[in-house]
Design a protein around this motif. Structure first.
Motif, PDB file in Angstrom:
ATOM      1  N   VAL A  76       0.871  -1.166   0.000  1.00  7.66           N
ATOM      2  CA  VAL A  76       0.000   0.000   0.000  1.00  7.66           C
ATOM      3  C   VAL A  76       0.916   1.228   0.000  1.00  7.66           C
ATOM      4  CG1 VAL A  76      -1.788   1.277   1.233  1.00  7.66           C
ATOM      5  CG2 VAL A  76      -1.800  -1.231   1.277  1.00  7.66           C
ATOM      6  N   ALA A  77       0.745   2.077  -0.991  1.00  6.35           N
ATOM      7  CA  ALA A  77       1.606   3.253  -1.135  1.00  6.35           C
ATOM      8  C   ALA A  77       1.608   4.096   0.136  1.00  6.35           C
ATOM      9  CB  ALA A  77       1.138   4.100  -2.316  1.00  6.35           C
ATOM     10  N   GLY A  78       2.811   4.454   0.572  1.00  6.83           N
ATOM     11  CA  GLY A  78       2.967   5.353   1.700  1.00  6.83           C
ATOM     12  C   GLY A  78       2.672   4.751   3.065  1.00  6.83           C
ATOM     13  N   GLU A  79       2.418   3.455   3.132  1.00  7.62           N
ATOM     14  CA  GLU A  79       2.186   2.812   4.430  1.00  7.62           C
ATOM     15  C   GLU A  79       3.406   1.965   4.772  1.00  7.62           C
ATOM     16  OE1 GLU A  79      -1.564   0.917   5.038  1.00  7.62           O
ATOM     17  OE2 GLU A  79      -2.655   2.648   4.257  1.00  7.62           O
ATOM     18  N   PHE A  80       3.998   2.264   5.925  1.00 10.68           N
ATOM     19  CA  PHE A  80       5.284   1.700   6.300  1.00 10.68           C
ATOM     20  C   PHE A  80       5.195   0.551   7.301  1.00 10.68           C
ATOM     21  CE2 PHE A  80       5.857   6.024   4.878  1.00 10.68           C
ATOM     22  CZ  PHE A  80       6.968   5.950   4.055  1.00 10.68           C
ATOM     23  N   ASP A  81       4.003   0.241   7.813  1.00 14.76           N
ATOM     24  CA  ASP A  81       3.846  -0.756   8.879  1.00 14.76           C
ATOM     25  C   ASP A  81       4.422  -2.119   8.514  1.00 14.76           C
ATOM     26  OD1 ASP A  81       2.559   1.192  10.304  1.00 14.76           O
ATOM     27  OD2 ASP A  81       0.544   0.434   9.915  1.00 14.76           O
ATOM     28  N   PHE A  82       4.259  -2.533   7.279  1.00 10.00           N
ATOM     29  CA  PHE A  82       4.709  -3.863   6.864  1.00 10.00           C
ATOM     30  C   PHE A  82       6.223  -4.035   6.968  1.00 10.00           C
ATOM     31  CE2 PHE A  82       5.735  -1.586   3.090  1.00 10.00           C
ATOM     32  CZ  PHE A  82       6.709  -2.335   2.437  1.00 10.00           C
ATOM     33  N   LEU A  83       6.956  -2.928   7.027  1.00  4.88           N
ATOM     34  CA  LEU A  83       8.418  -2.989   7.014  1.00  4.88           C
ATOM     35  C   LEU A  83       9.001  -3.607   8.279  1.00  4.88           C
ATOM     36  CD1 LEU A  83       9.149   0.440   5.353  1.00  4.88           C
ATOM     37  CD2 LEU A  83       9.678  -1.810   4.408  1.00  4.88           C
ATOM     38  N   GLU A  84       8.217  -3.668   9.351  1.00  7.12           N
ATOM     39  CA  GLU A  84       8.715  -4.287  10.582  1.00  7.12           C
ATOM     40  C   GLU A  84       9.118  -5.734  10.344  1.00  7.12           C
ATOM     41  OE1 GLU A  84       5.814  -3.646  13.645  1.00  7.12           O
ATOM     42  OE2 GLU A  84       5.850  -1.493  13.308  1.00  7.12           O
ATOM     43  N   GLU A  85       8.518  -6.366   9.340  1.00  5.03           N
ATOM     44  CA  GLU A  85       8.815  -7.759   9.015  1.00  5.03           C
ATOM     45  C   GLU A  85       9.805  -7.885   7.856  1.00  5.03           C
ATOM     46  OE1 GLU A  85       7.427  -9.979  11.054  1.00  5.03           O
ATOM     47  OE2 GLU A  85       6.423  -8.290  12.026  1.00  5.03           O
ATOM     48  N   GLU A  86      10.244  -6.790   7.286  1.00  6.86           N
ATOM     49  CA  GLU A  86      11.084  -6.789   6.080  1.00  6.86           C
ATOM     50  C   GLU A  86      12.505  -6.342   6.411  1.00  6.86           C
ATOM     51  OE1 GLU A  86      10.121  -7.599   2.871  1.00  6.86           O
ATOM     52  OE2 GLU A  86       8.191  -8.193   3.685  1.00  6.86           O
ATOM     53  N   MET A  87      13.254  -7.161   7.089  1.00  4.00           N
ATOM     54  CA  MET A  87      14.603  -6.774   7.487  1.00  4.00           C
ATOM     55  C   MET A  87      15.521  -6.536   6.282  1.00  4.00           C
ATOM     56  SD  MET A  87      14.133  -6.292  10.551  1.00  4.00           S
ATOM     57  CE  MET A  87      15.747  -5.649  10.843  1.00  4.00           C
ATOM     58  N   ASP A  88      15.209  -7.148   5.134  1.00  6.40           N
ATOM     59  CA  ASP A  88      16.020  -6.930   3.938  1.00  6.40           C
ATOM     60  C   ASP A  88      15.924  -5.502   3.426  1.00  6.40           C
ATOM     61  OD1 ASP A  88      16.779  -9.554   4.017  1.00  6.40           O
ATOM     62  OD2 ASP A  88      15.471 -10.212   2.394  1.00  6.40           O
ATOM     63  N   MET A 132      10.563  10.353  -5.309  1.00  7.61           N
ATOM     64  CA  MET A 132      10.407   9.909  -3.919  1.00  7.61           C
ATOM     65  C   MET A 132       9.057   9.220  -3.723  1.00  7.61           C
ATOM     66  SD  MET A 132      12.983  10.176  -1.948  1.00  7.61           S
ATOM     67  CE  MET A 132      12.263  10.110  -0.311  1.00  7.61           C
ATOM     68  N   TYR A 133       8.025   9.768  -4.343  1.00  7.66           N
ATOM     69  CA  TYR A 133       6.718   9.112  -4.220  1.00  7.66           C
ATOM     70  C   TYR A 133       6.731   7.740  -4.887  1.00  7.66           C
ATOM     71  CZ  TYR A 133       4.587  12.860  -1.691  1.00  7.66           C
ATOM     72  OH  TYR A 133       4.275  13.763  -0.703  1.00  7.66           O
ATOM     73  N   HIS A 134       7.441   7.603  -5.990  1.00  7.54           N
ATOM     74  CA  HIS A 134       7.593   6.274  -6.596  1.00  7.54           C
ATOM     75  C   HIS A 134       8.316   5.326  -5.638  1.00  7.54           C
ATOM     76  CE1 HIS A 134       5.879   6.623 -10.533  1.00  7.54           C
ATOM     77  NE2 HIS A 134       6.691   7.604 -10.926  1.00  7.54           N
ATOM     78  N   LEU A 135       9.358   5.807  -4.965  1.00  8.11           N
ATOM     79  CA  LEU A 135      10.132   4.945  -4.081  1.00  8.11           C
ATOM     80  C   LEU A 135       9.320   4.434  -2.898  1.00  8.11           C
ATOM     81  CD1 LEU A 135      13.685   6.607  -3.909  1.00  8.11           C
ATOM     82  CD2 LEU A 135      12.848   4.823  -5.463  1.00  8.11           C
ATOM     83  N   ILE A 136       8.249   5.141  -2.540  1.00  6.29           N
ATOM     84  CA  ILE A 136       7.418   4.677  -1.416  1.00  6.29           C
ATOM     85  C   ILE A 136       6.074   4.131  -1.898  1.00  6.29           C
ATOM     86  CG2 ILE A 136       8.607   6.044   0.322  1.00  6.29           C
ATOM     87  CD1 ILE A 136       6.269   8.035   0.244  1.00  6.29           C
ATOM     88  N   GLY A 137       6.052   3.721  -3.166  1.00  2.00           N
ATOM     89  CA  GLY A 137       4.931   2.930  -3.640  1.00  2.00           C
ATOM     90  C   GLY A 137       3.865   3.614  -4.462  1.00  2.00           C
ATOM     91  N   GLU A 143      -5.792   7.160 -13.942  1.00  2.00           N
ATOM     92  CA  GLU A 143      -6.116   8.569 -13.688  1.00  2.00           C
ATOM     93  C   GLU A 143      -6.226   8.851 -12.201  1.00  2.00           C
ATOM     94  OE1 GLU A 143      -9.262  10.424 -15.924  1.00  2.00           O
ATOM     95  OE2 GLU A 143      -8.742   9.281 -17.718  1.00  2.00           O
ATOM     96  N   ALA A 144      -6.818   7.921 -11.459  1.00  2.00           N
ATOM     97  CA  ALA A 144      -6.975   8.109 -10.016  1.00  2.00           C
ATOM     98  C   ALA A 144      -5.618   8.152  -9.321  1.00  2.00           C
ATOM     99  CB  ALA A 144      -7.843   6.995  -9.428  1.00  2.00           C
ATOM    100  N   GLU A 145      -4.717   7.234  -9.694  1.00  2.00           N
ATOM    101  CA  GLU A 145      -3.379   7.230  -9.111  1.00  2.00           C
ATOM    102  C   GLU A 145      -2.629   8.513  -9.467  1.00  2.00           C
ATOM    103  OE1 GLU A 145      -2.218   2.471  -9.131  1.00  2.00           O
ATOM    104  OE2 GLU A 145      -1.710   3.693 -10.869  1.00  2.00           O
ATOM    105  N   ALA A 146      -2.756   8.929 -10.710  1.00  2.00           N
ATOM    106  CA  ALA A 146      -2.075  10.149 -11.161  1.00  2.00           C
ATOM    107  C   ALA A 146      -2.563  11.365 -10.384  1.00  2.00           C
ATOM    108  CB  ALA A 146      -2.274  10.346 -12.657  1.00  2.00           C
ATOM    109  N   ALA A 147      -3.863  11.437 -10.139  1.00  2.00           N
ATOM    110  CA  ALA A 147      -4.428  12.574  -9.401  1.00  2.00           C
ATOM    111  C   ALA A 147      -3.880  12.623  -7.974  1.00  2.00           C
ATOM    112  CB  ALA A 147      -5.956  12.489  -9.392  1.00  2.00           C
TER     113      ALA A 147
END
Length: 165
Positions: A76-88, A132-137, A143-147
């Motif tokens: 999910v773009a901009g949501e960082f919670d999942f990273l707690e399990e992603e040590m890589d 930067m927005y691409h790097l965080i998903g 059109e909706a994503e672009a907006a």
């Protein structure tokens, strides 16, 4: 935040590329409430080099303004919670979140600033924010994503008072 900047070509801008990129990157991460220190590699190059990268990495035979290579796939773009399990996703030495690489064509910054009628600073800052927005998903395939992405980019530049001339 750590910004590793590589200048492969002459950047004769009237501003400090490292300082501007660092400010924009931090603003994006703060706005998105990133709970981690992060690292990004930024390469400033010319049209010939970015053309070659675009061809090799994406199969697109032309130069472009900016390329983003995320290190982590965000469910999910901009949501960082999942990273707690992603040590890589974290640098084992610094502990920083490795977001990825950004490549910007200095030639395109110059051409597009003229085409769009705004400053080099504004074009450069826009491309950094966009990547930067691409790097965080975030993406702009629909059109909706672009907006959503356009609104976020606009808000970051407004917050930093980097506006169109």
């Amino acid at each position: 935040m750590t910004l590793n900047l590589t200048e492969e070509c002459s950047c004769d801008f009237e501003f400090d590329c490292h300082e501007v990129a660092f400010r924009v990157m931090n603003a994006v991460l703060d706005k998105e409430k990133c709970p981690y220190e992060a690292t990004v590699d930024l390469t400033l190059t010319d049209d010939n080099a970015i053309h070659e990268i675009n061809l090799q990495q994406r199969g697109i035979d032309r130069a472009t303004d900016v390329l983003s290579f995320p290190m982590t796939q965000f469910p999910v773009a901009g949501e960082f919670d999942f990273l707690e399990e992603e040590m890589d996703s974290f640098d084992p030495d610094s502990g920083e979140l490795m977001l990825g690489d950004i490549v910007i064509s200095v030639d395109h910054v110059k051409v597009q600033s003229e085409e769009y009628g705004h400053s080099l600073l504004r074009e450069f800052a826009f491309l950094v924010a966009h990547s930067m927005y691409h790097l965080i998903g975030y993406d702009h395939m629909t059109e909706a994503e672009a907006a959503v992405m356009e609104e976020k980019q606009k808000n970051i530049l407004n917050d930093l008072h980097i506006n169109r001339d």
